[in-house]
Design a protein around this motif. Structure first.
Motif, PDB file in Angstrom:
ATOM      1  N   LEU A  65       0.835  -1.188   0.000  1.00 35.63           N
ATOM      2  CA  LEU A  65       0.000   0.000   0.000  1.00 35.63           C
ATOM      3  C   LEU A  65       0.872   1.241   0.000  1.00 35.63           C
ATOM      4  N   ALA A  66       0.482   2.231  -0.790  1.00 42.59           N
ATOM      5  CA  ALA A  66       1.199   3.504  -0.811  1.00 42.59           C
ATOM      6  C   ALA A  66       0.212   4.616  -0.515  1.00 42.59           C
ATOM      7  N   GLN A  67       0.582   5.543   0.346  1.00 40.30           N
ATOM      8  CA  GLN A  67      -0.311   6.621   0.712  1.00 40.30           C
ATOM      9  C   GLN A  67       0.105   7.916   0.019  1.00 40.30           C
ATOM     10  N   GLU A  68      -0.887   8.756  -0.283  1.00 40.92           N
ATOM     11  CA  GLU A  68      -0.626  10.075  -0.833  1.00 40.92           C
ATOM     12  C   GLU A  68      -0.925  11.117   0.229  1.00 40.92           C
ATOM     13  N   SER A  69      -0.253  12.231   0.156  1.00 43.15           N
ATOM     14  CA  SER A  69      -0.421  13.275   1.157  1.00 43.15           C
ATOM     15  C   SER A  69      -1.721  14.025   0.946  1.00 43.15           C
ATOM     16  N   ALA A  99      -6.893   2.548  -6.493  1.00 41.78           N
ATOM     17  CA  ALA A  99      -7.006   3.623  -5.513  1.00 41.78           C
ATOM     18  C   ALA A  99      -8.259   3.429  -4.669  1.00 41.78           C
ATOM     19  N   TYR A 100      -8.232   3.979  -3.466  1.00 44.77           N
ATOM     20  CA  TYR A 100      -9.390   3.868  -2.581  1.00 44.77           C
ATOM     21  C   TYR A 100      -9.303   4.941  -1.504  1.00 44.77           C
ATOM     22  N   TRP A 101     -10.371   5.032  -0.723  1.00 46.94           N
ATOM     23  CA  TRP A 101     -10.445   6.004   0.357  1.00 46.94           C
ATOM     24  C   TRP A 101     -10.529   5.283   1.694  1.00 46.94           C
ATOM     25  N   SER A 102      -9.753   5.758   2.643  1.00 49.17           N
ATOM     26  CA  SER A 102      -9.827   5.275   4.016  1.00 49.17           C
ATOM     27  C   SER A 102     -10.531   6.340   4.850  1.00 49.17           C
ATOM     28  N   CYS A 103     -11.638   5.959   5.463  1.00 52.01           N
ATOM     29  CA  CYS A 103     -12.415   6.911   6.257  1.00 52.01           C
ATOM     30  C   CYS A 103     -12.283   6.590   7.740  1.00 52.01           C
ATOM     31  N   PHE A 119      -7.001   9.595   0.907  1.00 46.04           N
ATOM     32  CA  PHE A 119      -6.757   8.904  -0.356  1.00 46.04           C
ATOM     33  C   PHE A 119      -5.567   7.963  -0.202  1.00 46.04           C
ATOM     34  N   ARG A 120      -5.720   6.721  -0.729  1.00 49.70           N
ATOM     35  CA  ARG A 120      -4.639   5.747  -0.653  1.00 49.70           C
ATOM     36  C   ARG A 120      -4.524   4.979  -1.964  1.00 49.70           C
ATOM     37  N   LEU A 121      -3.325   4.449  -2.195  1.00 48.76           N
ATOM     38  CA  LEU A 121      -3.058   3.640  -3.383  1.00 48.76           C
ATOM     39  C   LEU A 121      -2.557   2.265  -2.975  1.00 48.76           C
ATOM     40  N   CYS A 122      -2.989   1.241  -3.714  1.00 47.81           N
ATOM     41  CA  CYS A 122      -2.407  -0.087  -3.551  1.00 47.81           C
ATOM     42  C   CYS A 122      -1.020  -0.099  -4.185  1.00 47.81           C
ATOM     43  N   GLY A 123      -0.241  -1.128  -3.867  1.00 47.84           N
ATOM     44  CA  GLY A 123       1.052  -1.286  -4.513  1.00 47.84           C
ATOM     45  C   GLY A 123       0.899  -1.448  -6.014  1.00 47.84           C
ATOM     46  N   ASN A 124       1.918  -1.066  -6.750  1.00 42.32           N
ATOM     47  CA  ASN A 124       1.866  -1.074  -8.205  1.00 42.32           C
ATOM     48  C   ASN A 124       1.672  -2.492  -8.741  1.00 42.32           C
ATOM     49  N   GLY A 125       0.519  -2.723  -9.403  1.00 43.09           N
ATOM     50  CA  GLY A 125       0.176  -4.054  -9.891  1.00 43.09           C
ATOM     51  C   GLY A 125      -0.924  -4.712  -9.081  1.00 43.09           C
ATOM     52  N   LEU A 126      -1.321  -4.085  -7.970  1.00 41.24           N
ATOM     53  CA  LEU A 126      -2.434  -4.578  -7.163  1.00 41.24           C
ATOM     54  C   LEU A 126      -3.645  -3.683  -7.374  1.00 41.24           C
ATOM     55  N   ALA A 127      -4.809  -4.157  -6.958  1.00 42.15           N
ATOM     56  CA  ALA A 127      -6.045  -3.391  -7.079  1.00 42.15           C
ATOM     57  C   ALA A 127      -6.822  -3.500  -5.776  1.00 42.15           C
ATOM     58  N   PHE A 128      -7.651  -2.496  -5.521  1.00 41.66           N
ATOM     59  CA  PHE A 128      -8.425  -2.500  -4.282  1.00 41.66           C
ATOM     60  C   PHE A 128      -9.649  -3.388  -4.438  1.00 41.66           C
TER      61      PHE A 128
END
Length: 273
Positions: free
Chosen positions: A5-9, A35-39, A46-55
């Motif tokens: 998982l990779a997070q964006e600022s 991409a997905y949202w963590s509430c 906003f968060r991103l899965c690792g490159n090649g993965l999907a939420f």
């Protein structure tokens, strides 16, 4: 937090672009599959899965990034640009070797682990398991090249074995061919053994190298007794050949991915090299 998982600022994505449907949970991005949202308490991140993965949005109480082939991205087709490393088109995923049909690569955070299907099998890109090479159209040229010096006996030629027979490989002591109704398939004896020709043409079995003239030194300096004991130990521990025990210092694969029958079946019929 799921692995890969990779997070964006907060500066990169405005929170007002997304309204949390629940105070707490994980929710898919409208257009981007990785991409997905963590509430948390109604505040989205906003968060991103690792490159090649999907939420995987099947359960909004779980933060689960899974392999792309295991997630339906029909309504969320966008993805982050691919990040590649040697043997890995993406940082995460399972990928066929471009030059050898029997080999595939399992990539985790850009680190590639090589797996080889047992002799006669090849990695099936559609089902993601090791399958008979003659069942995979992309592997026809490689299969024909491997069998160019061997042809099954003509129908009725071997009356003692009927339509089923076994024949030695012309170059490799461990490998052999099985002919069934005139179709040849390549097999391999278990590691530690070699193919021994039977008393009649079309017969044979896997045996100790010491019992097969010309194949006594097939395994070189490998201590076969120690190797067999180690294989027995691995079996008792429930580990695959070439596998390792889980490590707390390595990210675990997505829960759904490790349970996915296709990925597991590929590993079950392959040997890590």
């Amino acid at each position: 937090m799921c692995a890969g998982l990779a997070q964006e600022s907060a500066q990169d994505f405005a929170y007002e672009d997304f309204d949390c449907p629940k105070d707490n949970g994980f929710f898919a991005h409208a257009t981007q599959c990785d991409a997905y949202w963590s509430c948390e308490d109604g505040t989205p991140e906003f968060r991103l899965c690792g490159n090649g993965l999907a939420f995987d949005n099947k359960n909004d109480s779980r933060e689960n990034c899974n392999y792309l082939f295991a997630v339906d991205c029909t309504d969320r087709p966008e993805l982050e640009p691919a990040i590649s490393t040697p043997h890995c088109p993406n940082l995460y995923g399972i990928f066929p070797d471009p030059d050898d049909c029997s080999v595939f690569w399992s990539c985790w955070d850009g680190e590639a682990s090589r797996y080889a299907c047992t002799p006669g099998l090849a990695y099936d890109r559609k089902s993601r398991v090791c399958n008979w090479m003659d069942n995979i159209p992309e592997c026809k040229a490689q299969r024909d090249a491997m069998q160019q010096d061997f042809a099954c006996p003509a129908a009725g030629e071997l009356t003692a074995t009927g339509s089923f027979s076994r024949h030695p490989h012309h170059e490799d002591c461990r490998q052999y061919f099985v002919c069934l109704d005139g179709v040849a398939r390549e097999y391999g004896c278990p590691i530690g053994t070699v193919f021994k020709i039977g008393n009649q043409d079309g017969f044979g079995q896997c045996s100790d190298p010491e019992d097969v003239p010309g194949c006594e030194d097939y395994y070189g300096d490998l201590d076969l007794d120690s190797f067999r004991r180690s294989q027995l130990l691995l079996g008792n521990l429930g580990l695959q050949d070439g596998g390792s025990a889980p490590s707390a210092h390595r990210p675990r694969r997505p829960a759904a991915a490790t349970a996915d029958a296709a990925a597991d079946a590929a590993a079950d019929t392959a040997t890590q090299a």
